[in-house]
Design an enzyme around this catalytic site. Structure first.
Site, PDB file in Angstrom:
ATOM      1  N   TYR A  25       0.798  -1.231   0.000  1.00  9.42           N
ATOM      2  CA  TYR A  25       0.000   0.000   0.000  1.00  9.42           C
ATOM      3  C   TYR A  25       0.830   1.280   0.000  1.00  9.42           C
ATOM      4  O   TYR A  25       0.267   2.376  -0.019  1.00  9.42           O
ATOM      5  CB  TYR A  25      -0.932   0.006   1.221  1.00  9.42           C
ATOM      6  CG  TYR A  25      -1.930  -1.139   1.204  1.00  9.42           C
ATOM      7  CD1 TYR A  25      -2.900  -1.223   0.200  1.00  9.42           C
ATOM      8  CD2 TYR A  25      -1.885  -2.149   2.163  1.00  9.42           C
ATOM      9  CE1 TYR A  25      -3.802  -2.276   0.162  1.00  9.42           C
ATOM     10  CE2 TYR A  25      -2.789  -3.201   2.134  1.00  9.42           C
ATOM     11  CZ  TYR A  25      -3.739  -3.259   1.136  1.00  9.42           C
ATOM     12  OH  TYR A  25      -4.626  -4.296   1.101  1.00  9.42           O
ATOM     13  N   ASN A  76     -12.844   4.284  -1.837  1.00 12.23           N
ATOM     14  CA  ASN A  76     -12.075   3.043  -1.721  1.00 12.23           C
ATOM     15  C   ASN A  76     -12.762   2.248  -0.623  1.00 12.23           C
ATOM     16  O   ASN A  76     -12.603   2.555   0.563  1.00 12.23           O
ATOM     17  CB  ASN A  76     -10.620   3.312  -1.364  1.00 12.23           C
ATOM     18  CG  ASN A  76      -9.809   2.015  -1.292  1.00 12.23           C
ATOM     19  OD1 ASN A  76     -10.376   0.928  -1.202  1.00 12.23           O
ATOM     20  ND2 ASN A  76      -8.498   2.138  -1.320  1.00 12.23           N
ATOM     21  N   HIS A  82     -15.447  -6.483  -1.869  1.00 15.92           N
ATOM     22  CA  HIS A  82     -15.606  -7.874  -2.293  1.00 15.92           C
ATOM     23  C   HIS A  82     -16.742  -8.590  -1.573  1.00 15.92           C
ATOM     24  O   HIS A  82     -16.973  -9.779  -1.812  1.00 15.92           O
ATOM     25  CB  HIS A  82     -14.287  -8.634  -2.042  1.00 15.92           C
ATOM     26  CG  HIS A  82     -13.070  -7.828  -2.377  1.00 15.92           C
ATOM     27  ND1 HIS A  82     -12.794  -7.409  -3.666  1.00 15.92           N
ATOM     28  CD2 HIS A  82     -12.064  -7.318  -1.603  1.00 15.92           C
ATOM     29  CE1 HIS A  82     -11.657  -6.706  -3.660  1.00 15.92           C
ATOM     30  NE2 HIS A  82     -11.212  -6.626  -2.417  1.00 15.92           N
ATOM     31  N   ASP A  89     -25.814  -0.991  -2.753  1.00 13.54           N
ATOM     32  CA  ASP A  89     -27.175  -0.453  -2.757  1.00 13.54           C
ATOM     33  C   ASP A  89     -27.204   1.010  -2.302  1.00 13.54           C
ATOM     34  O   ASP A  89     -27.990   1.809  -2.825  1.00 13.54           O
ATOM     35  CB  ASP A  89     -28.087  -1.291  -1.863  1.00 13.54           C
ATOM     36  CG  ASP A  89     -28.401  -2.660  -2.450  1.00 13.54           C
ATOM     37  OD1 ASP A  89     -28.182  -2.861  -3.666  1.00 13.54           O
ATOM     38  OD2 ASP A  89     -28.866  -3.527  -1.687  1.00 13.54           O
ATOM     39  N   HIS A 102      -8.753   1.594  -5.973  1.00 19.61           N
ATOM     40  CA  HIS A 102      -7.964   0.630  -5.197  1.00 19.61           C
ATOM     41  C   HIS A 102      -6.493   0.979  -5.333  1.00 19.61           C
ATOM     42  O   HIS A 102      -5.995   1.129  -6.463  1.00 19.61           O
ATOM     43  CB  HIS A 102      -8.219  -0.808  -5.659  1.00 19.61           C
ATOM     44  CG  HIS A 102      -9.649  -1.195  -5.480  1.00 19.61           C
ATOM     45  ND1 HIS A 102     -10.186  -1.430  -4.236  1.00 19.61           N
ATOM     46  CD2 HIS A 102     -10.660  -1.292  -6.368  1.00 19.61           C
ATOM     47  CE1 HIS A 102     -11.478  -1.681  -4.378  1.00 19.61           C
ATOM     48  NE2 HIS A 102     -11.789  -1.605  -5.656  1.00 19.61           N
ATOM     49  N   ILE A 103      -5.835   1.110  -4.207  1.00 17.70           N
ATOM     50  CA  ILE A 103      -4.416   1.479  -4.190  1.00 17.70           C
ATOM     51  C   ILE A 103      -3.575   0.364  -4.815  1.00 17.70           C
ATOM     52  O   ILE A 103      -2.696   0.616  -5.635  1.00 17.70           O
ATOM     53  CB  ILE A 103      -3.968   1.748  -2.741  1.00 17.70           C
ATOM     54  CG1 ILE A 103      -4.723   2.959  -2.181  1.00 17.70           C
ATOM     55  CG2 ILE A 103      -2.449   1.949  -2.669  1.00 17.70           C
ATOM     56  CD1 ILE A 103      -4.576   3.130  -0.668  1.00 17.70           C
ATOM     57  N   ARG A 113     -10.026 -11.126  -4.250  1.00 18.57           N
ATOM     58  CA  ARG A 113     -10.013  -9.673  -4.470  1.00 18.57           C
ATOM     59  C   ARG A 113     -10.352  -9.301  -5.911  1.00 18.57           C
ATOM     60  O   ARG A 113     -10.421  -8.126  -6.254  1.00 18.57           O
ATOM     61  CB  ARG A 113      -8.644  -9.087  -4.104  1.00 18.57           C
ATOM     62  CG  ARG A 113      -8.277  -9.253  -2.660  1.00 18.57           C
ATOM     63  CD  ARG A 113      -6.987  -8.530  -2.316  1.00 18.57           C
ATOM     64  NE  ARG A 113      -6.408  -9.063  -1.098  1.00 18.57           N
ATOM     65  CZ  ARG A 113      -6.739  -8.668   0.140  1.00 18.57           C
ATOM     66  NH1 ARG A 113      -7.634  -7.718   0.314  1.00 18.57           N
ATOM     67  NH2 ARG A 113      -6.174  -9.214   1.200  1.00 18.57           N
TER      68      ARG A 113
HETATM   69  O1  CA2 Z   1      -5.987  -1.866  -2.825  1.00 25.85           O
HETATM   70  C1  CA2 Z   1      -6.883  -1.317  -2.148  1.00 25.85           C
HETATM   71  O2  CA2 Z   1      -7.003  -0.100  -2.043  1.00 25.85           O
HETATM   72  C2  CA2 Z   1      -7.869  -2.192  -1.379  1.00 25.85           C
HETATM   73  O3  CA2 Z   1      -9.168  -1.620  -1.526  1.00 25.85           O
HETATM   74  C3  CA2 Z   1      -7.422  -2.169   0.077  1.00 25.85           C
HETATM   75  C4  CA2 Z   1      -8.221  -3.106   0.977  1.00 25.85           C
HETATM   76  C5  CA2 Z   1      -8.289  -4.509   0.387  1.00 25.85           C
HETATM   77  O4  CA2 Z   1      -9.147  -5.336   1.176  1.00 25.85           O
HETATM   78  C6  CA2 Z   1      -8.804  -4.492  -1.038  1.00 25.85           C
HETATM   79  O5  CA2 Z   1      -8.793  -5.819  -1.543  1.00 25.85           O
HETATM   80  C7  CA2 Z   1      -7.929  -3.608  -1.922  1.00 25.85           C
HETATM   81  C8  CA2 Z   1      -7.596  -3.220   2.367  1.00 25.85           C
HETATM   82  C9  CA2 Z   1      -7.260  -1.931   3.023  1.00 25.85           C
HETATM   83  C10 CA2 Z   1      -6.342  -2.216   4.187  1.00 25.85           C
HETATM   84  O6  CA2 Z   1      -5.374  -1.207   4.225  1.00 25.85           O
HETATM   85  C11 CA2 Z   1      -4.264  -1.404   4.989  1.00 25.85           C
HETATM   86  C12 CA2 Z   1      -3.285  -0.448   4.877  1.00 25.85           C
HETATM   87  C13 CA2 Z   1      -2.130  -0.590   5.597  1.00 25.85           C
HETATM   88  C14 CA2 Z   1      -1.947  -1.692   6.435  1.00 25.85           C
HETATM   89  C15 CA2 Z   1      -2.928  -2.641   6.537  1.00 25.85           C
HETATM   90  C16 CA2 Z   1      -4.098  -2.490   5.806  1.00 25.85           C
END
Ligand code: CA2
Length: 147
Positions: A25, A76, A82, A89, A102-103, A113
């Protein structure tokens, strides 16, 4: 509607940005994301309201609350992407165009995912571009708003 305002929604666990998993991330924080989004929107004449929550219902209430007050939404949804019919909705229910961000590149990660409950109803999707994806989403969404 001519409201020059966007809602930025960050879902569960995105408050942890910059604290763990930098290889997935990056090192930017949620505050960095909110600042980048606000600055990108401001350059195009838009304000941003930002919300982050780890609770699905709080996110749904926030989306409902900006009906008539925002022209569009950048979201986001985190892991709710998922899993959540209810978030889908809410977004379709308020009738505002939204951008899904999505990052990470979710398609290069676990198969669970790869599916998004929002993908077929999002006006804009930006996936795997790091936090710059939020800026791209703002620009594309505002371009579609056509003001
Ligand atoms: O890639 C993305 O932005 C996601 O939406 C991030 C979600 C993940 O469940 C999606 O599949 C993809 C998770 C966010 C969790 O973010 C964290 C950041 C730093 C450390 C731990 C989690």
């Amino acid at each position: 509607m001519s409201t020059r305002r966007l809602l930025l929604v960050n879902g569960p666990n995105l408050n942890l940005l910059g604290t763990r998993e930098p290889e997935v991330y990056g090192t930017a924080t949620l505050a960095d994301v909110e600042q980048l989004t606000a600055e990108t929107a401001a350059a195009l004449g838009y304000e941003v309201r930002a919300v982050q929550s780890n609770h699905e219902g709080v996110l749904i209430d926030a989306i409902h609350s900006v009906r008539g007050d925002c022209a569009g939404i950048v979201i986001n949804p985190g892991g709710l992407t998922h899993t959540s019919v209810s978030l889908r909705d809410a977004l379709t229910g308020v009738g505002m165009p939204f951008a899904e961000v999505h990052i990470s590149d979710v398609y290069a990660r676990e198969s669970f995912r790869h599916f998004s409950y929002l993908e077929d109803v999002a006006a804009v999707r930006v996936v795997g571009k790091g936090i710059d994806g939020y800026a791209e989403a703002v620009r594309e969404l505002i371009a579609q708003l056509g003001e």
